[in-house]
Design a protein around this motif. Sequence first.
Motif, PDB file in Angstrom:
ATOM      1  N   ALA B 545       0.836  -1.204   0.000  1.00  0.00           N
ATOM      2  CA  ALA B 545       0.000   0.000   0.000  1.00  0.00           C
ATOM      3  C   ALA B 545       0.869   1.253   0.000  1.00  0.00           C
ATOM      4  O   ALA B 545       0.573   2.239  -0.695  1.00  0.00           O
ATOM      5  N   LEU B 546       1.950   1.210   0.783  1.00  0.00           N
ATOM      6  CA  LEU B 546       2.850   2.373   0.803  1.00  0.00           C
ATOM      7  C   LEU B 546       3.516   2.577  -0.558  1.00  0.00           C
ATOM      8  O   LEU B 546       3.683   3.703  -1.025  1.00  0.00           O
ATOM      9  N   GLY B 547       3.866   1.445  -1.172  1.00  0.00           N
ATOM     10  CA  GLY B 547       4.461   1.546  -2.503  1.00  0.00           C
ATOM     11  C   GLY B 547       3.492   2.180  -3.496  1.00  0.00           C
ATOM     12  O   GLY B 547       3.863   3.058  -4.276  1.00  0.00           O
ATOM     13  N   VAL B 548       2.233   1.764  -3.408  1.00  0.00           N
ATOM     14  CA  VAL B 548       1.229   2.299  -4.327  1.00  0.00           C
ATOM     15  C   VAL B 548       0.991   3.784  -4.065  1.00  0.00           C
ATOM     16  O   VAL B 548       0.989   4.602  -4.992  1.00  0.00           O
ATOM     17  N   SER B 549       0.809   4.125  -2.798  1.00  0.00           N
ATOM     18  CA  SER B 549       0.512   5.515  -2.486  1.00  0.00           C
ATOM     19  C   SER B 549       1.656   6.441  -2.899  1.00  0.00           C
ATOM     20  O   SER B 549       1.432   7.527  -3.424  1.00  0.00           O
ATOM     21  N   HIS B 550       2.877   6.013  -2.635  1.00  0.00           N
ATOM     22  CA  HIS B 550       4.011   6.861  -3.035  1.00  0.00           C
ATOM     23  C   HIS B 550       4.121   6.948  -4.559  1.00  0.00           C
ATOM     24  O   HIS B 550       4.532   7.978  -5.084  1.00  0.00           O
ATOM     25  N   THR B 551       3.757   5.874  -5.232  1.00  0.00           N
ATOM     26  CA  THR B 551       3.744   5.946  -6.694  1.00  0.00           C
ATOM     27  C   THR B 551       2.721   6.984  -7.152  1.00  0.00           C
ATOM     28  O   THR B 551       2.989   7.792  -8.042  1.00  0.00           O
ATOM     29  N   ASN B 552       1.567   6.926  -6.516  1.00  0.00           N
ATOM     30  CA  ASN B 552       0.534   7.907  -6.860  1.00  0.00           C
ATOM     31  C   ASN B 552       1.018   9.337  -6.631  1.00  0.00           C
ATOM     32  O   ASN B 552       0.654  10.244  -7.368  1.00  0.00           O
ATOM     33  N   GLU B 553       1.799   9.504  -5.597  1.00  0.00           N
ATOM     34  CA  GLU B 553       2.306  10.837  -5.278  1.00  0.00           C
ATOM     35  C   GLU B 553       3.581  11.151  -6.060  1.00  0.00           C
ATOM     36  O   GLU B 553       4.249  12.150  -5.788  1.00  0.00           O
ATOM     37  N   LEU B 554       3.915  10.297  -6.995  1.00  0.00           N
ATOM     38  CA  LEU B 554       5.070  10.477  -7.885  1.00  0.00           C
ATOM     39  C   LEU B 554       6.398  10.470  -7.134  1.00  0.00           C
ATOM     40  O   LEU B 554       7.397  10.978  -7.612  1.00  0.00           O
ATOM     41  N   GLU B 555       6.384   9.887  -5.941  1.00  0.00           N
ATOM     42  CA  GLU B 555       7.617   9.842  -5.150  1.00  0.00           C
ATOM     43  C   GLU B 555       8.313   8.515  -5.424  1.00  0.00           C
ATOM     44  O   GLU B 555       8.096   7.512  -4.757  1.00  0.00           O
ATOM     45  N   GLN B 556       9.170   8.547  -6.411  1.00  0.00           N
ATOM     46  CA  GLN B 556       9.719   7.301  -6.930  1.00  0.00           C
ATOM     47  C   GLN B 556      10.610   6.558  -5.942  1.00  0.00           C
ATOM     48  O   GLN B 556      10.509   5.344  -5.791  1.00  0.00           O
ATOM     49  N   ASN B 557      11.479   7.312  -5.299  1.00  0.00           N
ATOM     50  CA  ASN B 557      12.435   6.639  -4.424  1.00  0.00           C
ATOM     51  C   ASN B 557      11.742   5.954  -3.258  1.00  0.00           C
ATOM     52  O   ASN B 557      12.061   4.818  -2.915  1.00  0.00           O
ATOM     53  N   ALA B 558      10.796   6.679  -2.662  1.00  0.00           N
ATOM     54  CA  ALA B 558      10.071   6.093  -1.536  1.00  0.00           C
ATOM     55  C   ALA B 558       9.292   4.872  -1.995  1.00  0.00           C
ATOM     56  O   ALA B 558       9.296   3.826  -1.327  1.00  0.00           O
ATOM     57  N   ALA B 559       8.645   4.988  -3.142  1.00  0.00           N
ATOM     58  CA  ALA B 559       7.862   3.868  -3.644  1.00  0.00           C
ATOM     59  C   ALA B 559       8.744   2.649  -3.851  1.00  0.00           C
ATOM     60  O   ALA B 559       8.410   1.532  -3.447  1.00  0.00           O
ATOM     61  N   LEU B 560       9.887   2.894  -4.456  1.00  0.00           N
ATOM     62  CA  LEU B 560      10.818   1.800  -4.743  1.00  0.00           C
ATOM     63  C   LEU B 560      11.258   1.111  -3.453  1.00  0.00           C
ATOM     64  O   LEU B 560      11.337  -0.115  -3.378  1.00  0.00           O
ATOM     65  N   LYS B 561      11.490   1.921  -2.438  1.00  0.00           N
ATOM     66  CA  LYS B 561      11.938   1.381  -1.160  1.00  0.00           C
ATOM     67  C   LYS B 561      10.899   0.412  -0.588  1.00  0.00           C
ATOM     68  O   LYS B 561      11.226  -0.691  -0.151  1.00  0.00           O
ATOM     69  N   TYR B 562       9.632   0.821  -0.620  1.00  0.00           N
ATOM     70  CA  TYR B 562       8.602  -0.025  -0.029  1.00  0.00           C
ATOM     71  C   TYR B 562       8.334  -1.257  -0.872  1.00  0.00           C
ATOM     72  O   TYR B 562       8.084  -2.345  -0.341  1.00  0.00           O
ATOM     73  N   LEU B 563       8.398  -1.103  -2.175  1.00  0.00           N
ATOM     74  CA  LEU B 563       8.142  -2.265  -3.031  1.00  0.00           C
ATOM     75  C   LEU B 563       9.260  -3.292  -2.876  1.00  0.00           C
ATOM     76  O   LEU B 563       9.012  -4.506  -2.847  1.00  0.00           O
ATOM     77  N   PHE B 564      10.478  -2.790  -2.745  1.00  0.00           N
ATOM     78  CA  PHE B 564      11.584  -3.700  -2.482  1.00  0.00           C
ATOM     79  C   PHE B 564      11.389  -4.356  -1.110  1.00  0.00           C
ATOM     80  O   PHE B 564      11.640  -5.557  -0.938  1.00  0.00           O
ATOM     81  N   GLY B 565      10.941  -3.549  -0.155  1.00  0.00           N
ATOM     82  CA  GLY B 565      10.662  -4.084   1.188  1.00  0.00           C
ATOM     83  C   GLY B 565       9.636  -5.222   1.130  1.00  0.00           C
ATOM     84  O   GLY B 565       9.735  -6.203   1.871  1.00  0.00           O
ATOM     85  N   TRP B 566       8.675  -5.049   0.253  1.00  0.00           N
ATOM     86  CA  TRP B 566       7.669  -6.109   0.096  1.00  0.00           C
ATOM     87  C   TRP B 566       8.357  -7.410  -0.302  1.00  0.00           C
ATOM     88  O   TRP B 566       8.124  -8.474   0.269  1.00  0.00           O
ATOM     89  N   LEU B 567       9.252  -7.323  -1.278  1.00  0.00           N
ATOM     90  CA  LEU B 567       9.952  -8.508  -1.760  1.00  0.00           C
ATOM     91  C   LEU B 567      10.841  -9.109  -0.667  1.00  0.00           C
ATOM     92  O   LEU B 567      10.846 -10.310  -0.436  1.00  0.00           O
ATOM     93  N   ARG B 568      11.574  -8.209  -0.004  1.00  0.00           N
ATOM     94  CA  ARG B 568      12.489  -8.648   1.052  1.00  0.00           C
ATOM     95  C   ARG B 568      11.753  -9.408   2.145  1.00  0.00           C
ATOM     96  O   ARG B 568      12.275 -10.377   2.699  1.00  0.00           O
TER      97      ARG B 568
END
Lengths: 125, 744
Positions: B545-568
Amino acid sequence: MADSSSNLKSEAIIDLMKQHFSTDAGKKLTEKIGLVYQFQIAPKKIGINEVTYTVDLKKGEVTKGAYEGGKPDATFSFTDDDFVKVALGKMNPQIAFMRGAMKIKGSLSAAQKFTPDIFPKPSKM
Amino acid sequence: MAMRDLITGATSCPDPSASSSSQNPLGSLANALLGSSSKNQERLKEIPTSTSTPSASQFYSQPHTQLPGSEFDKPFLDANSQGSEFLNRFRSAGAGGFDETWDEIQGDGNQLRLYDGRGQLPPQLHQPTLDGTPQRVLSTFLHSFLDSSRGGIPFHPAPLPVLGLSEGDKQCIRDRSSIMARHLFADKSEEFIHAQVNALLSSLDIDSNVRGKGPMPERHRELEDYWNESQGNLIQGAHASDGWITEFSQNRERYDNPDAWANSFEQQHGANGWASEFEHSQLSSVDQMRGMNMSNIAAMEQTRMLANTLAQNADPKFQNSKFLQFVSKMSRGELIIDDNQVKESALPAPGDWATEYQQQYNHGDAWAGEFLNNKAYPRAGPELWANEFATERQQNGAADDQWVDEFSKLHVNDWAEEFGQQIGEGAFGEGSSDNWAQAYDEFLNEQVAAKQRSDSSRGVYVFSDLNPYVGHPNPLKEGQDLFRKGLLSEAVLALEAEVLKNPENSEGWRLLGIAHAENDDDQQAIAAMMRAQEADPTNLEVLLALGVSHTNELEQNAALKYLFGWLRNHPKYGTIAPPEMSDSLYYADVARLFNEAAVISPDDADVHIVLGVLYNLSREYDKAIAAFEQALKLKPQDYSLWNKLGATQANSVQSADAIAAYQQALDLKPNYVRAWANMGISYANQGMYDESIRYYVRALAMNPKAENAWQYLRISLSCASRNDMLEACDSRNLDLLQKEFPLQ
């Protein structure tokens, strides 16, 4: 990251604009505005590490870099955040101007036609 | 030569209605520069000293507690306050009879402007005063000089009675007229300009070549400095010493250096717009006054703004430099005026707003005109402002130094520059004047709301007031039920009650975040999700959800961090994500890992979902659409997935497909505010503004707190030429909007 060196939020909107020009609504926009705008987007502070985009509302083209066909009708300088705010209608251009968040060079009457409605809005997942 | 003709414009303005548009834009610019208040003439008459006092020193030496020329005639509240202090400075800065004269010219200019704009000639214009006090004679004479600029005709010297001008005044006239002439006759040769100026000066018995003879008056020396400055020789100097001035320069220092404003003015406002914008600010101010929702706070704010402007005027360096910067730029031909930029505006006549204001605020007639006037030539008539200011202050009981604080906070430096820039052009379309008016309103409101806003933007969760679920025995369960029923805003309240009760409840925060996201409020969604993540750092749903919301807010780095966190943190794929990678995340690496994961388990819808989000981040929409379509095969009932697909299609300008996808989402979850709002966006992006309005209104009816939708609604309303409903939008009158824009 089409271009990983630039993490500007503005680029997402500029990209959207690029695609928008392929639509009917985008083409109408060129008839309506017919001006060339140049945007200088700085990550944090205006004037520092600016990335330049040209939004050609005559031809319906978006390019990275300065306008090559002469002098743009108006050049805007923004920080990344402020550009997004203006493009998404969170801050209107006049306010941005009043707060010094938007700097303008060129013709002010051309600048007046710069309104949030020229930018397509990103949809949310 | 009949002075009368010159003044009434009989020779120079054969067609008054056209004179300020196409024939001579410079002339009209100058005209507008001089202000546009029809009330001004009357006001000047009310000022006893402005027409009858031959010497300015008398005028300025009046006791400070009694400001002359006020329509209120109220004593200034507190002579020791900062307010009066700046007035003193102001006064000491602007002494001299010439100012009054200048003021007079503006008065006349205003009337002519009115004449130009409305095709009606005030009767008194036909009877210009050619005798009377020296000031009046000088005024009409100088005005005729300005008039001559319109037709571009040579200016004829005329015999004048002895005016008894002091050396200082002469110097002033010489300097200013030279500058004005370059400005007015920018399209003419240098010789022509000289001839014009010499004609003027010889009539006034001023030697055009004398410079710096004898001990110069203080003010004159300053003028000289400004001129030099405007020519590019910037003189560094800390002239500010006390009180608000210091405050002011501190503020200014934020903009690089104390003198930078002059440069930045040039840079920022290269074009000829300062004039017109000012006028629009005028309008804005008045519009604000007229506004239904004009609160006391706004009134105070307004007053402060005006005071700030005044304050700025009080520093002569500012006013004149700014003016001269503009003018000198003009004189060097760096400013270009096209015909279409200086055109007659369809703005309400200045007199109207003044009257309007008077009606609403029965103290104070015509401050609007006054304002314009003062601002155009800031030294003129500051007392009136001061009185206005004092009166307002009295009413509101604002702390004396409040406005000073406000001043530094508001970046009034910029504001005032902006303001300064707005004097004079007087030409915008009708629509844009509304924009300016609204902009100003918003600007004021923004200041009021600034605090709250900055909180939410820092990722701090903002709780609702008066939550009925506080004290509920089991708010989490209530919230879950409400959420399932699709009552998102109610669910938010119940869940807020839950997390107030149990701040460490990750599930409460998570569902709260989801509810906000579905309610189209990403800021609050992010804030809630961050709390959820604090409570449970490895929750996959939260990370996604954090990855999606940050993507929506165009905050790429934050989004990437959370999406990677999901995988980790994923039990199955965590092993393929090297932990050291999180230190420096690159999009390509993360995308590669997710593709690996998709190969490992092609039937895991979640992997495809995250991939879809990732491709959104890189704006590889075709791949994103493919990923979401893949996921939908596995999870066809997931309404948020349909919305993700739709949003991706919309962002790759496949609006028709997007609308079909949103419709799927809404069939599954009719109260899905985000999908309604997205519908609106898709219609708006296709230029179908009427439709988009209906969808935005629908979304807002379900969640009036969806800020984006309000902003977009506003844009669509103006694009659909429904400016009549903008006020309903601004006042968030949903009843009216829903009635006006029902969704069939």
